[in-house]
Design an enzyme around this catalytic site. Sequence first.
Site, PDB file in Angstrom:
ATOM      1  N   GLU A 128     -12.359  -1.950  12.228  1.00  0.00           N
ATOM      2  CA  GLU A 128     -12.418  -1.318  10.908  1.00  0.00           C
ATOM      3  C   GLU A 128     -13.556  -1.866  10.049  1.00  0.00           C
ATOM      4  O   GLU A 128     -14.335  -1.103   9.487  1.00  0.00           O
ATOM      5  CB  GLU A 128     -11.078  -1.511  10.182  1.00  0.00           C
ATOM      6  CG  GLU A 128     -11.091  -0.967   8.760  1.00  0.00           C
ATOM      7  CD  GLU A 128      -9.752  -1.091   8.056  1.00  0.00           C
ATOM      8  OE1 GLU A 128      -8.800  -1.645   8.648  1.00  0.00           O
ATOM      9  OE2 GLU A 128      -9.658  -0.628   6.901  1.00  0.00           O
ATOM     10  N   GLU A 175       0.826  -1.212   0.000  1.00  0.00           N
ATOM     11  CA  GLU A 175       0.000   0.000   0.000  1.00  0.00           C
ATOM     12  C   GLU A 175       0.861   1.263   0.000  1.00  0.00           C
ATOM     13  O   GLU A 175       0.599   2.207   0.752  1.00  0.00           O
ATOM     14  CB  GLU A 175      -0.974  -0.018   1.190  1.00  0.00           C
ATOM     15  CG  GLU A 175      -1.909  -1.223   1.152  1.00  0.00           C
ATOM     16  CD  GLU A 175      -2.926  -1.273   2.267  1.00  0.00           C
ATOM     17  OE1 GLU A 175      -2.672  -0.691   3.330  1.00  0.00           O
ATOM     18  OE2 GLU A 175      -3.978  -1.909   2.059  1.00  0.00           O
ATOM     19  N   ASP A 232      -8.166  -9.225   4.329  1.00  0.00           N
ATOM     20  CA  ASP A 232      -7.958  -8.045   5.166  1.00  0.00           C
ATOM     21  C   ASP A 232      -8.970  -7.936   6.297  1.00  0.00           C
ATOM     22  O   ASP A 232      -9.874  -7.105   6.221  1.00  0.00           O
ATOM     23  CB  ASP A 232      -8.018  -6.789   4.286  1.00  0.00           C
ATOM     24  CG  ASP A 232      -7.411  -5.582   4.976  1.00  0.00           C
ATOM     25  OD1 ASP A 232      -6.977  -5.706   6.132  1.00  0.00           O
ATOM     26  OD2 ASP A 232      -7.366  -4.505   4.348  1.00  0.00           O
TER      27      ASP A 232
HETATM   28  O1  GCW Z   1      -7.033  -2.908   6.538  1.00  0.00           O
HETATM   29  C1  GCW Z   1      -6.107  -2.102   5.905  1.00  0.00           C
HETATM   30  C2  GCW Z   1      -6.409  -0.728   6.361  1.00  0.00           C
HETATM   31  C3  GCW Z   1      -5.237   0.212   6.290  1.00  0.00           C
HETATM   32  C4  GCW Z   1      -4.056  -0.432   6.988  1.00  0.00           C
HETATM   33  C5  GCW Z   1      -3.743  -1.750   6.300  1.00  0.00           C
HETATM   34  C6  GCW Z   1      -2.604  -2.513   6.974  1.00  0.00           C
HETATM   35  C7  GCW Z   1      -2.314   0.613   8.268  1.00  0.00           C
HETATM   36  O2  GCW Z   1      -7.494  -0.227   5.603  1.00  0.00           O
HETATM   37  O3  GCW Z   1      -5.617   1.424   6.907  1.00  0.00           O
HETATM   38  O4  GCW Z   1      -2.928   0.411   7.023  1.00  0.00           O
HETATM   39  O5  GCW Z   1      -4.863  -2.589   6.334  1.00  0.00           O
HETATM   40  O6  GCW Z   1      -2.894  -3.451   7.692  1.00  0.00           O
HETATM   41  O7  GCW Z   1      -1.450  -2.169   6.784  1.00  0.00           O
END
Ligand code: GCW
Length: 715
Positions: free
Chosen positions: A412, A305, A384
């Site tokens: 989240e 990311e 995720d």
């Molecule tokens: O779930 C996603 C989140 C990001 C996060 C990423 C991760 C810190 O939307 O905000 O970044 O995972 O775990 O690195």
Amino acid sequence: MTSEIVVDPAPHPAWLPDGALAAAGRRRVAVATPEPAEPQRGGVAPPGSDSSPQVVATLRAELERATAAHGGAVVDPDGSPDLLLALVHEVSGPGARLPARGPDTSGGDGFRIVRDGGRVTVTAETPTALLHGWFHVVRHGETAFTGPDVDERHAPAFALRVLDHWDNVDVHPVMGQVERGYSGGSIFYADGRVRDDLSRVTTYARLLAATGVDRVCINNVNVHAREARLLTDDLPEVARVAAAMRPYGVRTHLAVSFAAPMTLGGLPTSDPLDDDVRAWWRAAADRVWATIPDFGGFVVKADSEGQPGPFAYGRDHADGANLLAEAVAPHDGVVHWRAFVYDHTQDWRDRTTDRARAAYDHFAPLDGRFADNVVVQVKHGPIDFQTREAVSPVLAGMPATRLALELQVTQEYTGQQRHACYLAPWWSENLGFRPWGAGEDGAAVRDVVAGRGPSAPAAVADAGGGGIAAVSNVGDDRFWTGHPLAQANLYAFGRLAWDPTLEPAAILDEWVGLTFAGPDGGLEPRVREALHAVLDDSWRTYESYTAPLGVGFMVRPGHHYGPDVDGYEYTPWGTYHFADRDGIGVDRTRATGTGFTGQYPEPWRDVYEDLATCPDELLLFFHHVPYTHVLRSGVTVVQHVYDTHFAGVERVREAVAAWESLADLVPGALPADVDARVRERLAEQLRSAVEWRDQLNTYFFRKSGIPDAHGRTIF
Ligand code: GCW
């Protein structure tokens, strides 16, 4: 005069109100140390010094506090105390040596507890372990003293038990002070710097010590320019944070940027095989440990990311992780290297790339190449932190690597602390998952991350594996977690980190008993009943009114709250459901799909591959099926969507009613401020659940044209 609610500025006591200390606090209690271990300089050891004397001082202060509140007394060890907490050179008595020692753990974390005719003796080899023994006694309340005689040993299942904070020093323009934080600001930072007053951080460490967590990474894994400097210019500030947590035996970790040699060190490269880069990291680590001798280590998100990583130099993640491992090794430090690596710039038209495959494809081939002090930190699922997804095959695919399981306490994707969603049942399922079925002695994920997976080499086993980590849900909110009931998730994570075999309902019971303890330690039974009614099945309830059958996402892009079925469907993020007029789901089979099922060992590679054996709750994670596909329950996929979404809303209504049934206990057994906040959140949960129900049902009705068999309202 209008009646104003006076807000108590002190944080809510969470699971350690004074009432929770009543049983021990009423008694004669003592601490014994084998030799004088009094801290220097007026009771406070210099920052960065060995934590032991400070933790002994903490223990004494705990006893003073409890007995002062409840009328007991701190007495001499030989004054026949009801409770004796004794630090010993070696825990004697029946049984083997206490486990949970590793090169990078703080020593024997376990303790022995003996109850003999109502007298309780706790022995441990380190002050931190003794502190855990104290909180064990607290947790058991009266029964700690009145139960039958026992002689037990308790030790944490995992050597490393970490909470990761995604806190930014500067408020990030999009992500705010705390990325994916739903509890206000950061307890560590305000106004672009470490807070002056860190008393709340010490209170946090106390709460964590009472659960079993012993390490905290204090900044976001997305390391922006300001946060990167925690590693260098801000070290004295980080040392203050470490000093605030040290009295409770909690060690500090930092998330670092792989590009730091360039961005902070001015080097032309961050190539992990470059000698200047290696020297830079060694010097950086030396400075950290010179400032904070009990520092824990580094956490790294690389090539993920947008974060920098070794790929830029044609190196792999073992090269990257070992670079840092070499730098921290002289200090017994550990590197948590995250396996969350995937292509976030995918073309949605491309059906061959599968985000679920990414972590295994990148990491499994590197098994055996990571240094002994590297822990590869693996999200529980391959995508995720979804409400439901398969267990990551990486956890079964790297026997020669220390693996940590990464969970997400911050909600989240599970209601952002506006929805009551008790996650312990979900975490338990993941911890108890047996990647080899009954094979390999029925080893479960919890065994793998404890270093007891099949064919784990001695280095992995001796270190106790990689343990467990989770993203914290704590902020500067009065209730710590936004939703007061989300405290239960933080508590449960800590307890599962200590003992992953605990039952979620039993953990909840402990949490209720402590958190809602009256001044004399008693609990109103109706509070217990109502909280079980609201929380026990709340994760399944949440699942029922959100994305169905393991398909995941369907949330609003960006902030990830509320329904948006196609929100991510045509985006680069790799999280698709492929719904069309005929059916839905992701074909991850070897026969016709992305081949992801092939990353699992037997039996799962075949169980998931075959539509006839794939568990229904993961059906759409592994298969694309027609809406008319009949589930084991006998209903079709589309009817299941309708049924669960209608039922889910009704279950939220029942939770609201269960909470409202306590109205006559406010204030009293139920504090007014807790009640007010919970009511506000439950109202939002109900509104949101209705929105989820109506959007999901309407979407699938419009796509499929198939009406609800029961003729309920769909728009
Ligand atoms: O779930 C996603 C989140 C990001 C996060 C990423 C991760 C810190 O939307 O905000 O970044 O995972 O775990 O690195």
